[in-house]
Design an enzyme around this catalytic site. Sequence first.
Site, PDB file in Angstrom:
ATOM      1  N   ASP A 247       7.991 -20.663  16.635  1.00  0.00           N
ATOM      2  CA  ASP A 247       7.367 -20.007  16.470  1.00  0.00           C
ATOM      3  C   ASP A 247       6.299 -20.238  17.521  1.00  0.00           C
ATOM      4  O   ASP A 247       5.372 -20.146  18.575  1.00  0.00           O
ATOM      5  CB  ASP A 247       6.089 -20.504  15.285  1.00  0.00           C
ATOM      6  CG  ASP A 247       6.010 -21.886  15.307  1.00  0.00           C
ATOM      7  OD1 ASP A 247       6.879 -22.717  15.895  1.00  0.00           O
ATOM      8  OD2 ASP A 247       5.221 -22.630  14.311  1.00  0.00           O
TER       9      ASP A 247
ATOM     10  N   HIS B  19       4.074 -26.411  16.987  1.00  0.00           N
ATOM     11  CA  HIS B  19       3.529 -27.365  15.868  1.00  0.00           C
ATOM     12  C   HIS B  19       4.022 -29.068  15.490  1.00  0.00           C
ATOM     13  O   HIS B  19       5.426 -28.844  15.431  1.00  0.00           O
ATOM     14  CB  HIS B  19       3.037 -27.051  14.666  1.00  0.00           C
ATOM     15  CG  HIS B  19       2.650 -25.646  14.914  1.00  0.00           C
ATOM     16  ND1 HIS B  19       2.752 -24.360  14.693  1.00  0.00           N
ATOM     17  CD2 HIS B  19       1.288 -24.957  15.055  1.00  0.00           C
ATOM     18  CE1 HIS B  19       2.419 -23.278  13.791  1.00  0.00           C
ATOM     19  NE2 HIS B  19       0.794 -23.902  14.905  1.00  0.00           N
TER      20      HIS B  19
ATOM     21  N   HIS C  56       6.070 -30.924   9.135  1.00  0.00           N
ATOM     22  CA  HIS C  56       4.665 -31.699   8.801  1.00  0.00           C
ATOM     23  C   HIS C  56       4.258 -32.566   7.177  1.00  0.00           C
ATOM     24  O   HIS C  56       2.969 -33.787   7.480  1.00  0.00           O
ATOM     25  CB  HIS C  56       3.469 -30.810   9.061  1.00  0.00           C
ATOM     26  CG  HIS C  56       3.800 -29.438  10.078  1.00  0.00           C
ATOM     27  ND1 HIS C  56       2.986 -30.520  11.247  1.00  0.00           N
ATOM     28  CD2 HIS C  56       3.424 -28.333  10.161  1.00  0.00           C
ATOM     29  CE1 HIS C  56       2.843 -29.089  12.000  1.00  0.00           C
ATOM     30  NE2 HIS C  56       3.585 -28.187  11.412  1.00  0.00           N
TER      31      HIS C  56
ATOM     32  N   ASP D 195       9.503 -26.726  17.635  1.00  0.00           N
ATOM     33  CA  ASP D 195       8.704 -25.482  16.961  1.00  0.00           C
ATOM     34  C   ASP D 195       7.147 -25.803  17.397  1.00  0.00           C
ATOM     35  O   ASP D 195       6.723 -27.232  18.619  1.00  0.00           O
ATOM     36  CB  ASP D 195       8.587 -26.692  15.398  1.00  0.00           C
ATOM     37  CG  ASP D 195       7.351 -25.767  14.300  1.00  0.00           C
ATOM     38  OD1 ASP D 195       7.733 -25.021  13.960  1.00  0.00           O
ATOM     39  OD2 ASP D 195       5.975 -26.167  14.395  1.00  0.00           O
TER      40      ASP D 195
END
Length: 308
Positions: A245, A164, A125, A162
């Site tokens: 995740d 996200h 991120h 991931d």
Amino acid sequence: MTTRLYSHPIYLEHLTPPGHPERPDRLRAIAKVLEHEAFDSLDRVESPMGDPESILLAHPRHYAERIEANIPTTGMARIDADTSVSPKSWQAALTGIGAATAAVDDVFSRRADNVFVASRPPGHHAEKIKAMGFCLFNNAAIAARHAQKIHGVERVAIVDWDVHHGNGTQDIFWDDPTVLYCSTHQMPLYPGTGAKDETGAGNIVNAPLAANTGSDTFRDAFETRILPSIDAFRPELIIISAGFDAHHRDPLAEINLVEDDFSWATGKLMDRAGRFSSNRLVSLLEGGYDLQGLALSVAAHVGRLMKG
């Protein structure tokens, strides 16, 4: 097939507030599951400290200096609502960078065929000039640039599974056709990026997944969007932003993968690494916040890396 594992006790000293999902226990859970005899042949190496100048491969100097200046001498400090730092966070982040760049060196020197880096804080991120989403520096981006600078690589593929979207990696390579960025992720979900029409210089391939989808949808996205893009790109190195995740147990999202999905995806990327990059593959830990789901998924991933 030689698989190397990098980790270091310093990663446990990057502290987050009580109840924060990105916590030191994540690495303790991974270390425990990798104690099983099935992983006895792992080449376990302590992560080296990275060179602060390596940060500049993906971030400007003023940004690195700002992060360093925010490291507290005691307690914790907030970078944003989700991202905090503690006195050892700078050292932990540099050691994560050191492991990521050493992993690239390893696969080019043939000290290992593939490498898994179990480090924290995560990185995908982190944009060029913005820390967010638990991330300070973009380890995958730094590793890719290191491969280009030190090993003369022309084409690097980063595959991010991931749950996200890796907005930071996309931001850093948005207009750079020498790096292919491919991502499967839940959408809508934090950080709000990752639509199919976000394509950069034709080098960004997003495969968003709706909430409550599972293995079949994930595998179809891989087969129809991610793998064909890699085949066309023919990378000389594959880097995985390996977040776990998307596991059905994870509390931060609603994708219902099981451990075997991560093993399957790992095998598909290893096949491409065998075809295009002399087996060179580097995997960097990103998310994964249910300790059991994380441990089982990492075991499946590393076990597949070891099979060759």
